[in-house]
Design a protein around this motif. Structure first.
Motif, PDB file in Angstrom:
ATOM      1  N   THR A  69      33.723 -45.469 -22.901  1.00 54.88           N
ATOM      2  CA  THR A  69      34.627 -44.901 -23.887  1.00 54.88           C
ATOM      3  C   THR A  69      33.964 -43.951 -24.871  1.00 54.88           C
ATOM      4  OG1 THR A  69      35.988 -46.866 -23.652  1.00 54.88           O
ATOM      5  CG2 THR A  69      36.360 -45.520 -25.607  1.00 54.88           C
ATOM      6  N   THR A 129      46.306 -46.545 -23.428  1.00 57.05           N
ATOM      7  CA  THR A 129      45.134 -47.419 -23.472  1.00 57.05           C
ATOM      8  C   THR A 129      44.853 -48.138 -22.165  1.00 57.05           C
ATOM      9  OG1 THR A 129      45.503 -47.732 -25.839  1.00 57.05           O
ATOM     10  CG2 THR A 129      44.123 -49.356 -24.762  1.00 57.05           C
ATOM     11  N   PRO A 189      40.530 -48.748 -30.590  1.00 54.44           N
ATOM     12  CA  PRO A 189      39.594 -47.734 -30.080  1.00 54.44           C
ATOM     13  C   PRO A 189      39.573 -46.464 -30.919  1.00 54.44           C
ATOM     14  CG  PRO A 189      40.809 -48.734 -28.273  1.00 54.44           C
ATOM     15  CD  PRO A 189      41.439 -49.229 -29.530  1.00 54.44           C
ATOM     16  N   SER A 231      37.067 -56.259 -23.794  1.00 58.40           N
ATOM     17  CA  SER A 231      38.238 -55.386 -23.661  1.00 58.40           C
ATOM     18  C   SER A 231      38.905 -55.578 -22.309  1.00 58.40           C
ATOM     19  CB  SER A 231      37.823 -53.931 -23.892  1.00 58.40           C
ATOM     20  OG  SER A 231      37.298 -53.752 -25.196  1.00 58.40           O
ATOM     21  N   THR A 241      32.681 -54.813 -24.765  1.00 60.32           N
ATOM     22  CA  THR A 241      32.567 -53.573 -25.527  1.00 60.32           C
ATOM     23  C   THR A 241      31.546 -53.635 -26.644  1.00 60.32           C
ATOM     24  OG1 THR A 241      34.894 -53.147 -25.009  1.00 60.32           O
ATOM     25  CG2 THR A 241      33.906 -51.853 -26.783  1.00 60.32           C
ATOM     26  N   CYS A 279      39.962 -44.998 -22.316  1.00 58.95           N
ATOM     27  CA  CYS A 279      39.983 -46.468 -22.423  1.00 58.95           C
ATOM     28  C   CYS A 279      40.474 -47.165 -21.159  1.00 58.95           C
ATOM     29  CB  CYS A 279      40.860 -46.896 -23.600  1.00 58.95           C
ATOM     30  SG  CYS A 279      40.135 -46.585 -25.219  1.00 58.95           S
ATOM     31  N   VAL A 331      35.274 -49.625 -22.619  1.00 62.04           N
ATOM     32  CA  VAL A 331      36.528 -50.365 -22.817  1.00 62.04           C
ATOM     33  C   VAL A 331      37.242 -50.650 -21.497  1.00 62.04           C
ATOM     34  CG1 VAL A 331      38.857 -50.201 -23.793  1.00 62.04           C
ATOM     35  CG2 VAL A 331      36.878 -49.594 -25.190  1.00 62.04           C
TER      36      VAL A 331
END
Length: 710
Positions: free
Chosen positions: A188, A281, A438, A119, A134, A227, A173
């Motif tokens: 996360t 994100t 996610p 990620s 991740t 994230c 993440v």
């Protein structure tokens, strides 16, 4: 001789004097240079963010046989080299500095491979890449020069939440690096913010044992699927709290405050307390008062400014709001202030650039989207149930109208294939793929509960559980987490990014709508699932039924409707003039389906024939104006394809009344007319055509007369 010696003495003395002053001169030059650089840095630091004027493409992954790629994280070094992670192949790529300028072919190379759904990326002080791996629950360090990969923290394949030297993470993440070399992690699915010290010790800074939304100190605070994370200039952390649709600040002492976002899943600009985000994100710091946000769900890039003085007030605004993105995820500020980002939905690395920028390269459209034909080669024949070879009915096709086309009514395009089953029957994956979003599950505990995987989506399914809301065995590894209310009822479902779902694995039980709505293709670029799948035993030999053909003038006034005539063949020719709209009311059926099932069509069109039965000028081929291969991105275009009164859904009548003179193909839609002025006056035949995906065709002829124009 004495005079010469005296002159020589004077020269030597001058040289010695100059030599003695040289260190002071050099020192003065160095000091002046340092001051100049410092002044320039301060000046640049005080400048507002660059006004972006355009979007350009910097690079993408090429393949001779197009597969599907989903870039996620982005980082850029001081030289302008750009690094990005790719979710599907588990690779880290590099775009060489200078190769993405002035239309040149970008030089893209592999830095590392064999990772599991990597990620976010960050660069440490030694120019090493820090990677959130991740799918393996680890944090890695990669040397871009030697391509060596070292595990920093976590245990591969083992999730958990322990601190210390033997720390455990749960599908982290986000990553960021502090000035002292500390690594900060958005852990996360533990809903925590963690720190890894330079000696490898892991500690939790903020967040508790369950998702939620609470500002507070340390363990009192609550996050929901955080994230993105970045280190601000004052040492605090800026966090994209993805599941809460908010931006949070974590002070060095662990105090958490909300700095932007109302919590509504929306894309709304305004003051930080009024603005709304949709799955933020990633974060990239712009300056001491502002930062950028990749708003993945809203497909936007936002600038959050926290500066407050007499001229500038705190605000959140969308950068280049006229541009359309497809799920931006990673962000990185380039050396000259341009903003690079991973556009996951379009498989591209792109950038926002100011006026006069020389960045940008040409995109080969073959490397943007996976075709239905290619996906058909990749997917083995099966139905989304067991046994996989047992034929099922088709209850709904791609492009059908849903809702009702009327003023003040909602109507939208059906973007998948409906396959009926029994209540509680397990819907199964039709293709092997990993979870990449996610927040891949939406609408939990409603009839529209759904999961979106990279190439397929499944709707009307109780994700990860059986009809009694009990966890399915194939998700017993912790990949699925449920939130229940005080009565024990499901109110939320979360499926980890990086989870591998194999073809045939159970997705979940059918809810009371008794069918799975199957979506095929990349989000935002879905295509007709019948073109992408090989469904065993499927057949269709039944031609469509044309119920009526209607003609209206340009203003929409009905001139003729065969449904209102008992015997349209006996009717006198309809005399027409001007620009006209042609409507075809039609439906399809399939072999083995119940008689009451009415399906939408694949192609709709019309043709004009002369009195001799030959095609009229410019009508050599049937104008198959409407073709449901892809759908428009904007659902508000439904009234351009379906006329008023069209409707279908779970209840009520099913009426498909297509506007055959308008155009839809490849997702592009536009209005058009049958312009009688293009034809000589006289008698003609208007032939309406309706065709299903399997090539069965029906037609209906209507005699018309084109009037003379004055």
């Amino acid at each position: 001789m004495v005079a010469a010696n005296k002159e020589s003495y004077n020269v030597n003395q001058t040289n010695r004097d100059f030599s003695s002053k040289l260190p002071r001169i050099v020192l003065l030059v160095v000091v002046l240079a340092v001051i100049t650089v410092a002044v320039w840095l301060v000046w640049r630091w005080m400048q507002p963010p660059p006004p972006f004027a355009a979007v350009v493409t910097l690079g993408y992954v090429e393949s001779p046989v197009r597969s599907y790629y989903e870039p996620f994280g982005v980082a850029a070094d001081e030289d302008g080299n750009i690094y990005f992670s790719e979710s599907i192949t588990g690779r880290i790529y590099k775009i060489a500095a200078g190769s993405y300028k002035s239309g040149a072919q970008p030089q893209v190379s592999i830095v590392a491979e064999g990772l599991e759904t990597p990620s976010a990326l960050a660069l440490d002080g030694d120019s090493n890449l820090i990677v959130a791996n991740t799918g393996a629950h680890t944090i890695l360090r990669i040397d871009p020069t030697t391509k060596s990969v070292t595990k920093i923290a976590g245990e591969a394949g083992v999730s958990g939440s322990a601190d210390g030297k033997d720390a455990r993470f749960n599908a982290p993440v986000g990553v960021a690096v502090g000035e002292d070399g500390s690594i900060f992690v958005a852990d996360t699915y533990n809903d925590r913010i963690r720190a890894i010290s330079p000696d490898g010790q892991v500690r939790t800074i903020a967040g508790g044992s369950e998702p939620g939304f609470i500002d507070g100190a340390g363990a009192e605070a609550r996050f929901d699927t955080p994230c993105g994370i970045a280190v601000a200039e004052d040492g605090s952390l800026i966090v994209a709290d993805t599941g809460n649709h908010r931006i949070r600040r974590v002070a060095p002492n662990g105090q958490v405050t909300t700095i932007a976002g109302t919590g509504d899943a929306n894309e709304r600009d305004g003051s930080p307390s009024e603005a709304a985000f949709d799955e933020p994100t990633a974060i990239a710091i712009c300056d001491k008062d502002s930062f950028y946000v990749a708003d993945a769900g809203g497909s936007a890039i936002r600038l959050v400014s926290l500066k407050s003085d007499s001229k500038v007030q705190p605000s959140v605004k969308t950068e280049l709001s006229q541009s359309r993105f497809n799920r931006p995820t990673g962000l990185a500020v380039l050396p000259n202030g341009e903003l690079a980002f991973a556009e996951s939905g379009n498989s591209l690395i792109r950038a926002l650039v100011p006026v006069g920028s020389k960045l940008g390269t040409q995109v080969d459209p073959r490397f943007m989207f996976l075709s239905a034909e290619r996906l058909r080669e990749m997917v083995s024949p099966r139905w989304p149930f067991n046994p996989p070879e047992a034929r099922r009915d088709i209850a709904g096709t791609f492009g059908e109208v849903r809702g009702e086309v009327l003023p003040e009514h909602d109507a939208w395009f059906h973007n998948g294939l409906d396959v009926p089953g029994a209540y509680g029957e397990l819907a199964r994956a039709i293709f092997t793929e990993r979870v990449t979003h996610p927040l891949s599950v939406d609408g939990a505990a409603t009839t529209r509960e759904r999961v979106r995987l990279p190439l397929f989506g499944y709707i009307h399914v109780k994700i990860g559980r059986d009809q009694n809301d009990q966890l399915l065995p194939n998700f017993a590894n912790g990949a699925v987490a449920f939130r229940r209310d005080q009565q024990g009822q499901i109110m939320g479902v979360r499926l980890r990014r990086g989870t591998l779902i194999k073809a045939g694995d159970a997705i979940g039980a059918l809810n009371r709508l008794n069918h799975v709505h199957l979506i095929a293709g990349q989000p935002g670029a879905e295509f007709n699932a019948l073109a992408a799948l090989r469904l065993p035993g499927i057949s269709d030999s039944i031609p469509p039924v044309i119920e009526a053909v209607m003609v209206a003038d340009e203003q929409g006034n009905t001139l003729f409707d065969t449904m209102a005539k008992k015997d349209s063949k006996a009717s006198a020719n309809l005399t027409l003039s001007g620009r006209l709209r042609i409507f075809v009311r039609t439906y399809d059926q399939a072999d083995g389906n119940a008689k009451y099932r009415r399906l939408g069509l694949y192609r709709i069109g019309y043709q004009i024939l002369t009195a001799a039965g030959t095609p009229a000028p410019s009508f050599d081929d049937t104008r198959r104006n409407i073709e449901f291969d892809r759908l428009p991105a904007d659902w508000r275009t439904v009234p351009l394809i379906y006329a008023e009164g069209s409707q279908s859904g779970y209840e009520g009548a099913t009426i498909f009344k297509y506007i055959a003179t308008n155009h839809l193909r490849g997702g592009e839609v536009r209005e058009d007319f049958f312009d009688t002025s293009k034809l000589p006056p006289g008698d003609y035949t208007l032939r309406a055509i309706s065709e299903d995906f399997f090539g069965n065709r029906s037609q209906r002829d209507l005699p018309i007369t084109v009037a003379k124009t004055n």
